[in-house]
Design a protein around this motif. Sequence first.
Motif, mmCIF file in Angstrom:
data_model
loop_
_atom_site.group_PDB
_atom_site.id
_atom_site.type_symbol
_atom_site.label_atom_id
_atom_site.label_comp_id
_atom_site.label_asym_id
_atom_site.label_seq_id
_atom_site.Cartn_x
_atom_site.Cartn_y
_atom_site.Cartn_z
ATOM 1 N N LYS A 207 -4.932 -17.156 -76.766
ATOM 2 C CA LYS A 207 -6.078 -17.703 -76.025
ATOM 3 C C LYS A 207 -6.584 -16.703 -75.006
ATOM 4 O O LYS A 207 -7.773 -16.437 -74.917
ATOM 5 N N GLU B 16 -12.859 -28.753 -75.894
ATOM 6 C CA GLU B 16 -12.329 -29.526 -74.772
ATOM 7 C C GLU B 16 -13.439 -29.874 -73.782
ATOM 8 O O GLU B 16 -13.477 -30.974 -73.226
ATOM 9 N N ARG C 169 -14.783 -18.814 -75.028
ATOM 10 C CA ARG C 169 -13.620 -18.514 -74.198
ATOM 11 C C ARG C 169 -13.464 -17.001 -74.033
ATOM 12 O O ARG C 169 -13.171 -16.520 -72.939
ATOM 13 N N ASP D 108 -5.612 -32.765 -78.487
ATOM 14 C CA ASP D 108 -6.132 -31.450 -78.810
ATOM 15 C C ASP D 108 -5.332 -30.868 -79.972
ATOM 16 O O ASP D 108 -4.128 -31.051 -80.039
ATOM 17 N N GLU D 109 -5.990 -30.156 -80.871
ATOM 18 C CA GLU D 109 -5.338 -29.511 -82.028
ATOM 19 C C GLU D 109 -4.550 -30.533 -82.845
ATOM 20 O O GLU D 109 -3.382 -30.337 -83.157
HETATM 21 MG MG LIG Z 1 -9.032 -26.625 -76.650
#
Ligand SMILES: [Mg+2]
Length: 450
Positions: free
Chosen positions: A442, A174, A357, A238-239
Amino acid sequence: MPNILIVDDESSIRRSLKGVLEDEGYTTAQAESGEACLTAVRKEVFDVILLDIWLPGMDGLETLAKIRDLAGAPEVIMISGHGTIETAVRATKLGAYDFLEKPLSIDKTLILIKNAIDAKRLREENRDLKKQLLPKSVIVGESVPMKALRQQIQIMAPTNGRVLIFGESGTGKELVARAIHSQSPRKDEMFVEVNCAAIPEDMIESELFGHRQGAFAGATTDKEGTFQKAHGGTLFLDEIGDMSLKTQSKVLRTLDEQRFAPVGGGEPITVDARVIASTNKDLEEEISRGNFREDLFYRLNVIPFSVPPLREHKEDIPVLARHFLKEFSATYGRRPREIADDAVEILLRYSWPGNVRELRNVIERIVIMNPTTFRFERKHLPPLLHRDGRGGSSSEFSTLHQARAAYERDYILKKLDENHGNVSRTAETLGLERSHLYRKMKTLGIAVKE
Ligand SMILES: [Mg+2]
Ligand SMILES: Nc1ncnc2c1ncn2[C@@H]1O[C@H](COP(=O)(O)OP(=O)(O)OP(=O)(O)O)[C@@H](O)[C@H]1O
């Protein structure tokens, strides 16, 4: 003072509008054709254009379409004569603010102009605010792959080409998409993100294309879709590997025709959005399994980007950790912090299945949990890192929060394993919404591998 352009082939109409508007304190200019209007708009900044529909040469609709392509476009009010009302209605769907009917009522004209000026101001304010809210898109890292990524972005951002970003969960896909947008000529327009994996299957089309009131139970008002919100800007899908085949066909058609119809029907809407898609799946494999359309893959994959997992650019871990430390110290209103070399060593040894992340989450956690610590050492790091995410006894955890997060992580990993990495099925066995599990994974830094 607001500046207004009057476009009409009849000089008497231009003259009387000029008189009325200048009495109200507006400045005005005139054009007698669509061509002259475009010349004027390129030279001077207008707030509102009064645009006749019937013009010799290029007509009002065509002129409108060309004006809309310009940056900082003025609001356009169409002027409709006999028999052109339907066209005027169509023009509002193509982005005109509203329309006036001939013979013109002075009161109505003045009210509409005032409203259009207010609307333009709001739109600009809104855009400025959004720009401030936009997360910063700096890509940190001095490793060869990160330098190459920044260079590729710099070259590709100014083009209008579609981009497909590959990479494991949490690698920075992203961030790359935002960086491309913010270095493109579309940077002042919207960057709109749609997470195809987090939106329930039956809602995705309405999310992308909008819907008409009454299109389905629960559609109580018209809704603008993300394709339309991203007009002039960038749409980030996204995805995309999680999108159903049915939605894929509609997206494909939209990309080919540059227009689409909202769910529930109605006039097709023309859009100009640069599409950037991302996926953590191997789309070629998905194609061979019949889960992804090959034609859509080629349409999206004009410029491929591949974001490497953190384990392939470990040398960036120290600079990334310090970058996040600075970020979170500022966010939580604390003075700058340091991280000791022995702690960095632990970070370097860990395998980071959740990639950048996960590293960012770890740093945020230690900043929050150690409010008075100035220098972080290995003892401040979560025990997970010491044992690389496997096994361990509960006495290693200093807080309930840490213990719970570690337990949840292990438990979810085990369930995912039992379901061969299928998130939907795992969510079902755990009694969670798919989107909820997805978010949880996440935060816990669990990579999605389906
Ligand atoms: Mg993402
Ligand atoms: N090179 C980098 N420099 C600075 N921050 C980074 C970098 N890479 C990733 N990040 C940060 O890490 C976090 C995760 O990145 P991002 O959301 O872009 O990953 P993603 O690949 O889209 O992940 P997911 O597949 O989980 O959606 C974000 O907060 C992002 O800003």
